[in-house]
Design an enzyme around this catalytic site. Structure first.
Site, PDB file in Angstrom:
ATOM      1  N   GLU A  11      -9.487   7.237  -6.161  1.00  0.00           N
ATOM      2  CA  GLU A  11      -9.881   6.683  -4.916  1.00  0.00           C
ATOM      3  C   GLU A  11     -10.101   5.064  -4.989  1.00  0.00           C
ATOM      4  O   GLU A  11     -10.887   4.451  -4.407  1.00  0.00           O
ATOM      5  CB  GLU A  11     -10.959   7.156  -4.240  1.00  0.00           C
ATOM      6  CG  GLU A  11     -10.703   8.883  -4.170  1.00  0.00           C
ATOM      7  CD  GLU A  11     -11.633   9.400  -3.133  1.00  0.00           C
ATOM      8  OE1 GLU A  11     -12.140   8.753  -2.186  1.00  0.00           O
ATOM      9  OE2 GLU A  11     -11.585  10.843  -3.074  1.00  0.00           O
TER      10      GLU A  11
HETATM   11  N1  CAA Z   1      -9.831  -0.234   7.165  1.00  0.00           N
HETATM   12  C1  CAA Z   1      -9.185  -0.517   8.138  1.00  0.00           C
HETATM   13  N2  CAA Z   1      -8.050  -1.303   7.874  1.00  0.00           N
HETATM   14  C2  CAA Z   1      -7.706  -1.916   6.550  1.00  0.00           C
HETATM   15  C3  CAA Z   1      -8.667  -1.522   5.719  1.00  0.00           C
HETATM   16  C4  CAA Z   1      -9.703  -0.644   5.949  1.00  0.00           C
HETATM   17  N3  CAA Z   1     -10.503  -0.313   4.937  1.00  0.00           N
HETATM   18  N4  CAA Z   1      -8.313  -2.093   4.446  1.00  0.00           N
HETATM   19  C5  CAA Z   1      -7.152  -2.685   4.795  1.00  0.00           C
HETATM   20  N5  CAA Z   1      -6.870  -2.602   6.117  1.00  0.00           N
HETATM   21  C6  CAA Z   1      -5.894  -3.132   6.971  1.00  0.00           C
HETATM   22  C7  CAA Z   1      -5.677  -4.725   6.860  1.00  0.00           C
HETATM   23  O1  CAA Z   1      -6.550  -5.039   7.761  1.00  0.00           O
HETATM   24  C8  CAA Z   1      -4.324  -4.990   7.167  1.00  0.00           C
HETATM   25  O2  CAA Z   1      -3.899  -4.896   8.379  1.00  0.00           O
HETATM   26  P1  CAA Z   1      -3.191  -6.153   9.299  1.00  0.00           P
HETATM   27  O3  CAA Z   1      -1.889  -5.951   8.556  1.00  0.00           O
HETATM   28  O4  CAA Z   1      -3.071  -5.753  10.655  1.00  0.00           O
HETATM   29  O5  CAA Z   1      -4.047  -7.312   8.974  1.00  0.00           O
HETATM   30  C9  CAA Z   1      -3.425  -3.851   6.528  1.00  0.00           C
HETATM   31  O6  CAA Z   1      -4.423  -2.698   6.201  1.00  0.00           O
HETATM   32  C10 CAA Z   1      -3.092  -4.308   5.271  1.00  0.00           C
HETATM   33  O7  CAA Z   1      -4.154  -4.600   4.478  1.00  0.00           O
HETATM   34  P2  CAA Z   1      -4.315  -5.584   2.989  1.00  0.00           P
HETATM   35  O8  CAA Z   1      -3.478  -6.775   3.193  1.00  0.00           O
HETATM   36  O9  CAA Z   1      -5.526  -5.837   2.625  1.00  0.00           O
HETATM   37  O10 CAA Z   1      -3.357  -4.508   1.873  1.00  0.00           O
HETATM   38  P3  CAA Z   1      -3.022  -4.598   0.444  1.00  0.00           P
HETATM   39  O11 CAA Z   1      -1.494  -4.396   0.201  1.00  0.00           O
HETATM   40  O12 CAA Z   1      -3.511  -6.178   0.024  1.00  0.00           O
HETATM   41  O13 CAA Z   1      -3.723  -3.630  -0.290  1.00  0.00           O
HETATM   42  C11 CAA Z   1      -5.903  -2.547  -1.296  1.00  0.00           C
HETATM   43  C12 CAA Z   1      -5.227  -3.636  -0.311  1.00  0.00           C
HETATM   44  C13 CAA Z   1      -7.418  -2.794  -1.173  1.00  0.00           C
HETATM   45  C14 CAA Z   1      -5.401  -3.181  -2.902  1.00  0.00           C
HETATM   46  C15 CAA Z   1      -5.248  -1.250  -1.097  1.00  0.00           C
HETATM   47  O14 CAA Z   1      -3.931  -1.051  -1.654  1.00  0.00           O
HETATM   48  C16 CAA Z   1      -6.223   0.107  -1.839  1.00  0.00           C
HETATM   49  O15 CAA Z   1      -7.117   0.244  -1.543  1.00  0.00           O
HETATM   50  N6  CAA Z   1      -5.265   0.363  -3.060  1.00  0.00           N
HETATM   51  C17 CAA Z   1      -6.131   1.630  -3.705  1.00  0.00           C
HETATM   52  C18 CAA Z   1      -5.557   2.872  -3.127  1.00  0.00           C
HETATM   53  C19 CAA Z   1      -6.399   3.916  -3.465  1.00  0.00           C
HETATM   54  O16 CAA Z   1      -7.531   3.988  -3.508  1.00  0.00           O
HETATM   55  N7  CAA Z   1      -5.714   4.904  -4.289  1.00  0.00           N
HETATM   56  C20 CAA Z   1      -6.576   6.301  -4.389  1.00  0.00           C
HETATM   57  C21 CAA Z   1      -5.497   7.426  -3.985  1.00  0.00           C
HETATM   58  S1  CAA Z   1      -6.446   8.657  -3.323  1.00  0.00           S
HETATM   59  C22 CAA Z   1      -7.349   9.625  -4.314  1.00  0.00           C
HETATM   60  O17 CAA Z   1      -7.440   9.199  -5.295  1.00  0.00           O
HETATM   61  C23 CAA Z   1      -7.741  10.923  -4.044  1.00  0.00           C
HETATM   62  C24 CAA Z   1      -7.779  11.962  -4.873  1.00  0.00           C
HETATM   63  O18 CAA Z   1      -7.120  12.913  -5.130  1.00  0.00           O
HETATM   64  C25 CAA Z   1      -9.113  11.941  -5.534  1.00  0.00           C
END
Ligand code: CAA
Length: 391
Positions: free
Chosen positions: A374
């Site tokens: 996550e």
């Molecule tokens: N809520 C709503 N919208 C959001 C948001 C949130 N928390 N975070 C980002 N967004 C939106 C942004 O507002 C943006 O929208 P606009 O283009 O309209 O402005 C869009 O999403 C893109 O956002 P970013 O430019 O911030 O995206 P990014 O490519 O820079 O990525 C990141 C940001 C934080 C690095 C993200 O990619 C991330 O969280 N990566 C990690 C993924 C992750 O946690 N993976 C785990 C897999 S699931 C798992 O592990 C489950 C399991 O089995 C246990």
């Protein structure tokens, strides 16, 4: 629970309500009587029996925050983290199943799904009649979640999904899978959608179970999608809303994993404290030696600090505040505490800490994943710093 508001010390009340205490005690009792027996064997065998999943469903642990009209328990996020902590003290393989089903699958459907999707899927997931999985990570898109290679091509009344998903919790056990895929690569994060895929859909294959360092009782699989036809009505939310869906859902998921990390740390601390009061060396119980007593003091202090961050994030969600930053802070810190303090718990146990029957080596192995799934610790720092810069 009232909390620090806007950096002003107002409305502070750190006591849990009677109802919260009852919920915590029910989870503690379940963990002691049902999860503790066999936890070492399940870790060795990499298995988790359906009968225990059913019991967790009967207790309402699989749809903790879901509205009772969809079969859920209608509890708040504070209750959720209390339950997660208690289960994780004993068996983090059980709690990851609970966390994914609650935070990622049920929340995702309740917050973003259509009424028809809620009736058809959420009602079964919230009661534990069915189990869900959340499929975002890919071989080349783990942290960089916008770079989805799995595609979903719009074919009129259905989408055709192709691709691979990795490290999927509940991968073999789930009945319903929330799958994130790219529908238009030119639109970046706005060209991503989430779909509900049912087990057994032709072309959807479940790969072998991963042989893991920790949380070995939970089943983690690679999933393959080869020309999988998914009806249009199984897309979650408006066209292009899949990335926002994933990010919002993961923000809540991070509260669950932070609580899991807290439980792993506090479980290890409790075992270390007990052991140090029983084990004698140099003529006295080892807790009487400062070398051990200072370790216990540091462990307890850090665990309490993690607990405050976890409860604050849960409180933010319950209050309707933005919880992106507080959930990332809670997960970042609690997972660090879990990793460091489980190592200390093994050290306090000495040679016995290295032996499975004392449980702390398993907790140490289980702790590591809380710094990875996550969103890695590095991803949490990205989320926190972006939140700070935006403020
Ligand atoms: N809520 C709503 N919208 C959001 C948001 C949130 N928390 N975070 C980002 N967004 C939106 C942004 O507002 C943006 O929208 P606009 O283009 O309209 O402005 C869009 O999403 C893109 O956002 P970013 O430019 O911030 O995206 P990014 O490519 O820079 O990525 C990141 C940001 C934080 C690095 C993200 O990619 C991330 O969280 N990566 C990690 C993924 C992750 O946690 N993976 C785990 C897999 S699931 C798992 O592990 C489950 C399991 O089995 C246990």
């Amino acid at each position: 629970m009232n909390f620090l508001l806007n950096q002003q010390f107002i409305n502070m009340n750190f006591s849990l309500t009677e109802e919260h205490l009852m919920i915590r005690d029910a989870a503690r009792d379940f963990a002691q009587t049902e999860l503790l027996p066999g936890v070492i064997e399940r870790d060795n065998a990499q298995k988790f029996p359906d009968s225990l999943v059913r019991k967790m469903g009967e207790l309402g642990f699989l749809g903790i925050m879901v509205d009772p009209k969809y079969g859920g328990s209608g509890m708040d996020t504070i209750s959720y983290v209390l339950i997660m902590e208690e289960l994780s003290k004993i068996d983090a393989s059980a709690s990851v199943m609970v966390s994914v089903n609650n935070s990622l699958v049920c929340y995702g459907l309740e917050a973003f799904g259509s009424e028809a999707q809620k009736q058809k899927y959420l009602t079964k997931l919230a009661t534990g009649e069915s189990i869900g999985a959340f499929c975002l990570s890919e071989p080349e898109a783990g942290s960089d979640a916008t770079s989805q290679r799995t595609t979903a091509i719009d074919k009129g009344d259905y989408y055709l999904i192709n691709g691979t998903k990795n490290w999927i919790t509940n991968g073999g056990r789930a009945d319903f899978y929330l799958v994130i895929a790219q529908t238009d690569k030119h639109k970046g994060s706005h060209g991503i959608n989430a779909f509900i895929v049912e087990k057994g859909t032709p072309g959807f294959d479940i790969g072998p179970k991963e042989d893991k360092l920790g949380i070995r009782g939970s089943d983690t699989h690679t999933l393959q999608f080869n020309d999988v036809k998914v009806p249009k009505e199984n897309r979650i939310g408006d066209d292009g809303s899949g990335f926002r869906f994933a990010m919002k859902t993961l923000s809540g998921g991070r509260i669950g994993i932070a609580a899991q990390a807290l439980g792993i740390a506090s479980g290890a601390y409790e075992l270390a404290l007990k052991y140090s009061k029983e084990r004698k060396a140099f003529g006295t119980e080892i807790c009487n030696h400062q070398a051990i007593a200072f370790k216990l003091a540091d462990m307890y202090t850090e665990i309490e600090a993690a607990r405050m961050l976890v409860l604050k994030a849960a409180w933010d969600k319950d209050q309707g505040n933005n919880y992106d930053k507080s959930s990332a802070m809670a997960k970042l810190y609690a997972s660090k505490v879990a990793m460091e303090q489980t190592v200390e718990a093994v050290q306090i146990h000495g040679g016995n800490g290295f032996v499975k029957e004392y449980h702390v080596e398993r907790l140490m192995r289980d702790a590591k994943i809380t710094q990875i799934y996550e969103g890695t610790s590095e991803i949490q720092k990205i989320v926190i710093s972006r939140g700070l810069i935006k403020e």
